[in-house]
Design a protein around this motif. Structure first.
Motif, PDB file in Angstrom:
ATOM      1  N   ALA A  28       0.849  -1.284  -0.025  1.00  0.00           N
ATOM      2  CA  ALA A  28      -0.094   0.075   0.023  1.00  0.00           C
ATOM      3  C   ALA A  28       0.979   1.306  -0.018  1.00  0.00           C
ATOM      4  CB  ALA A  28      -1.146  -0.002   1.312  1.00  0.00           C
ATOM      5  N   ASP A  29       2.007   1.095   0.167  1.00  0.00           N
ATOM      6  CA  ASP A  29       2.808   2.394   0.597  1.00  0.00           C
ATOM      7  C   ASP A  29       3.779   2.351  -1.064  1.00  0.00           C
ATOM      8  OD1 ASP A  29       2.870   2.699   3.134  1.00  0.00           O
ATOM      9  OD2 ASP A  29       4.360   1.223   3.746  1.00  0.00           O
ATOM     10  N   TRP A  30       3.584   1.720  -1.940  1.00  0.00           N
ATOM     11  CA  TRP A  30       4.106   1.943  -3.320  1.00  0.00           C
ATOM     12  C   TRP A  30       2.915   2.496  -4.193  1.00  0.00           C
ATOM     13  CZ3 TRP A  30       8.742   0.516  -5.169  1.00  0.00           C
ATOM     14  CH2 TRP A  30       9.649  -0.130  -4.035  1.00  0.00           C
ATOM     15  N   LYS A  31       3.218   3.663  -5.006  1.00  0.00           N
ATOM     16  CA  LYS A  31       2.417   3.970  -6.004  1.00  0.00           C
ATOM     17  C   LYS A  31       2.183   3.148  -7.133  1.00  0.00           C
ATOM     18  CE  LYS A  31       5.216   7.576  -6.943  1.00  0.00           C
ATOM     19  NZ  LYS A  31       5.538   8.718  -7.681  1.00  0.00           N
ATOM     20  N   PHE A  32       3.064   2.104  -7.388  1.00  0.00           N
ATOM     21  CA  PHE A  32       3.258   1.134  -8.417  1.00  0.00           C
ATOM     22  C   PHE A  32       3.459  -0.055  -7.701  1.00  0.00           C
ATOM     23  CE2 PHE A  32       5.558   4.558 -10.274  1.00  0.00           C
ATOM     24  CZ  PHE A  32       4.425   5.617 -10.889  1.00  0.00           C
ATOM     25  N   SER A  33       3.431  -1.421  -8.548  1.00  0.00           N
ATOM     26  CA  SER A  33       3.774  -2.660  -8.247  1.00  0.00           C
ATOM     27  C   SER A  33       5.298  -2.400  -8.088  1.00  0.00           C
ATOM     28  CB  SER A  33       3.464  -3.533  -8.977  1.00  0.00           C
ATOM     29  OG  SER A  33       4.415  -4.744  -8.923  1.00  0.00           O
ATOM     30  N   ASN A  62       8.783   3.071  -3.148  1.00  0.00           N
ATOM     31  CA  ASN A  62       8.847   3.934  -4.149  1.00  0.00           C
ATOM     32  C   ASN A  62      10.354   4.285  -4.580  1.00  0.00           C
ATOM     33  OD1 ASN A  62       5.911   4.163  -4.412  1.00  0.00           O
ATOM     34  ND2 ASN A  62       6.062   5.245  -2.644  1.00  0.00           N
ATOM     35  N   GLU A  63      11.102   3.202  -4.165  1.00  0.00           N
ATOM     36  CA  GLU A  63      12.527   3.433  -4.564  1.00  0.00           C
ATOM     37  C   GLU A  63      12.707   3.968  -6.095  1.00  0.00           C
ATOM     38  OE1 GLU A  63      16.713   0.520  -4.639  1.00  0.00           O
ATOM     39  OE2 GLU A  63      14.634   0.016  -3.765  1.00  0.00           O
ATOM     40  N   SER A  64      13.727   4.721  -6.486  1.00  0.00           N
ATOM     41  CA  SER A  64      14.065   5.155  -7.674  1.00  0.00           C
ATOM     42  C   SER A  64      15.225   5.384  -8.001  1.00  0.00           C
ATOM     43  CB  SER A  64      13.064   6.502  -8.015  1.00  0.00           C
ATOM     44  OG  SER A  64      13.625   7.542  -7.332  1.00  0.00           O
ATOM     45  N   ILE A  65      15.672   5.470  -9.275  1.00  0.00           N
ATOM     46  CA  ILE A  65      17.253   5.951  -9.655  1.00  0.00           C
ATOM     47  C   ILE A  65      17.097   7.145 -10.742  1.00  0.00           C
ATOM     48  CG2 ILE A  65      17.449   4.328 -11.523  1.00  0.00           C
ATOM     49  CD1 ILE A  65      20.415   4.106 -10.732  1.00  0.00           C
ATOM     50  N   ILE A  66      17.851   8.154 -10.635  1.00  0.00           N
ATOM     51  CA  ILE A  66      17.972   9.415 -11.703  1.00  0.00           C
ATOM     52  C   ILE A  66      18.514   8.584 -12.857  1.00  0.00           C
ATOM     53  CG2 ILE A  66      18.671  11.739 -12.302  1.00  0.00           C
ATOM     54  CD1 ILE A  66      18.755  11.849  -8.899  1.00  0.00           C
TER      55      ILE A  66
END
Length: 372
Positions: free
Chosen positions: A79-84, A347-351
């Protein structure tokens, strides 16, 4: 960048929490074969591809190793994620997904930078490695380092681990760590009597915790000029019986995360023995201790990487897999495109600009190393 984004999406979309890496290791094995790496090997805890040195010049018996782990932590609450977490998405110049920064983005940089040298004249071998189980105990790197040292004969080798440093830092070392369990015992008694608390295990624990800051202060004499200060942090407490709320505790267990400098490692057993006598506990290591590691920041390959990236050499605050490589004589640093603050979060991401820059720096690094 299209190739990098597509490959990173493929890696993120393969679930690979620690202990469940078989699918992604098989994927990378097939990728190495399709790209026509000269040698490919897959074991239970790692997969590696080699590009052999060949050309007009006599090949040197030297190797460049680009490595990174392919496992992730678990995703946490969906539920904390915007996407899977395993359905990578690109938005506003970032790629979102579990493991994007830590560290499948770094793996992609390693893979594409190395693959760009397939079929070219080389004076040094290039290895690309994907390792398993880093988030638990680093078994993949330990196994590959042992395999490499026992099966391949090189005069020298250098290694870059693509852990997240935002391309702004090059970690040349790390403090060692002991995860320890401290056992306190005391006399159980009726909780209606105030004096019984001081006789209980929690009474002993309270005295110990009251003096933690003094313990840490005393350890400052073991500061290392490169790795900084040791730390001594209590992370959990277990005590007593919750089903008997009127009974004081006859036992207590504390878990302590100890980060050690080389100076403290030399006397750590004595230090712990003295603390055990003073605060009345026994102690044991929960897992095998990891020794501190420090690479000479004047080594030519580090100087080259520094010049190409503009990054600053420093020590890692946490632990990584550097020690496994250093222990078999492979000079190793940590340098990657991910952001440390993105590790282990929803919602981990990389630039993506960082990923592109990472590939370009590695390509320049490999090219310069071949000319040296």
């Amino acid at each position: 960048m299209e190739k990098a984004v597509d490959l990173l999406k493929s890696l993120v979309n393969i679930p690979s929490s620690s202990g469940n890496e078989e699918e992604i290791l098989i994927f990378l094995e097939k990728w190495f074969i399709e790209k026509q790496f000269d040698f490919v090997i897959r074991k239970e805890t790692f997969v590696a591809g080699q590009i052999k040195a060949k050309g007009k010049k006599e090949p040197k018996k030297e190797a460049i190793i680009l490595t990174g782990h392919v496992d992730t932590v678990v995703s946490g609450h969906l539920a904390d994620w915007k996407f899977s977490p395993t359905d990578a998405r690109v938005e506003e110049g970032k790629l979102f997904g579990l493991g994007a920064s830590d560290m499948k983005g770094g793996d992609v940089g390693n893979l594409l930078a190395a693959a760009s040298f397939i079929g070219k004249d080389l004076s040094q071998d290039i290895w690309v490695v994907g390792t398993a189980n880093e988030e638990l105990d680093g078994k993949g790197s330990e196994d590959f380092a042992r395999y490499f040292s026992e099966n391949w004969s090189y005069d020298s080798a250098c290694c870059i681990i693509a852990e997240p440093t935002d391309l702004e830092k090059i970690y040349i070392g790390q403090r060692g760590n002991h995860f320890m369990k401290l056992h306190f015992s005391g006399k159980a008694g009726h909780a209606s009597v105030q004096e019984h608390f001081q006789q209980s295990a929690l009474g002993a624990v309270t005295y110990f915790l009251e003096n933690i800051e003094q313990i840490v202060e005393d350890l400052k004499i073991y500061k290392n000029s490169q790795l900084g200060l040791p730390t001594f942090v209590v992370t959990s407490i277990l005590s007593g019986d919750e089903n008997s709320p009127n009974k004081t505790a006859d036992f207590a267990e504390l878990v302590v995360d100890c980060r050690l400098t080389p100076e403290l490692e030399e006397v750590f057993e004595q230090v712990m023995s003295e603390l055990a006598v003073q605060y009345h506990f026994t102690h044991e290591d929960i897992v095998t201790p990891v020794l501190s590691t420090l690479t000479d920041n004047q080594a030519p390959f580090i100087q080259l990487l520094t010049n190409l990236s503009g990054a600053k050499t420093t020590a890692a605050s946490g632990s990584n897999e550097q020690g496994f490589f250093e222990n078999v004589g492979i000079r190793t640093v940590v340098f990657g495109p991910g952001q440390h603050e993105q590790c282990h979060i929803a919602n981990e991401s990389i630039i993506l600009e960082k990923l592109e820059e990472h590939i370009e720096i590695l390509q320049s690094f490999i090219k310069k190393m071949q000319e040296s």
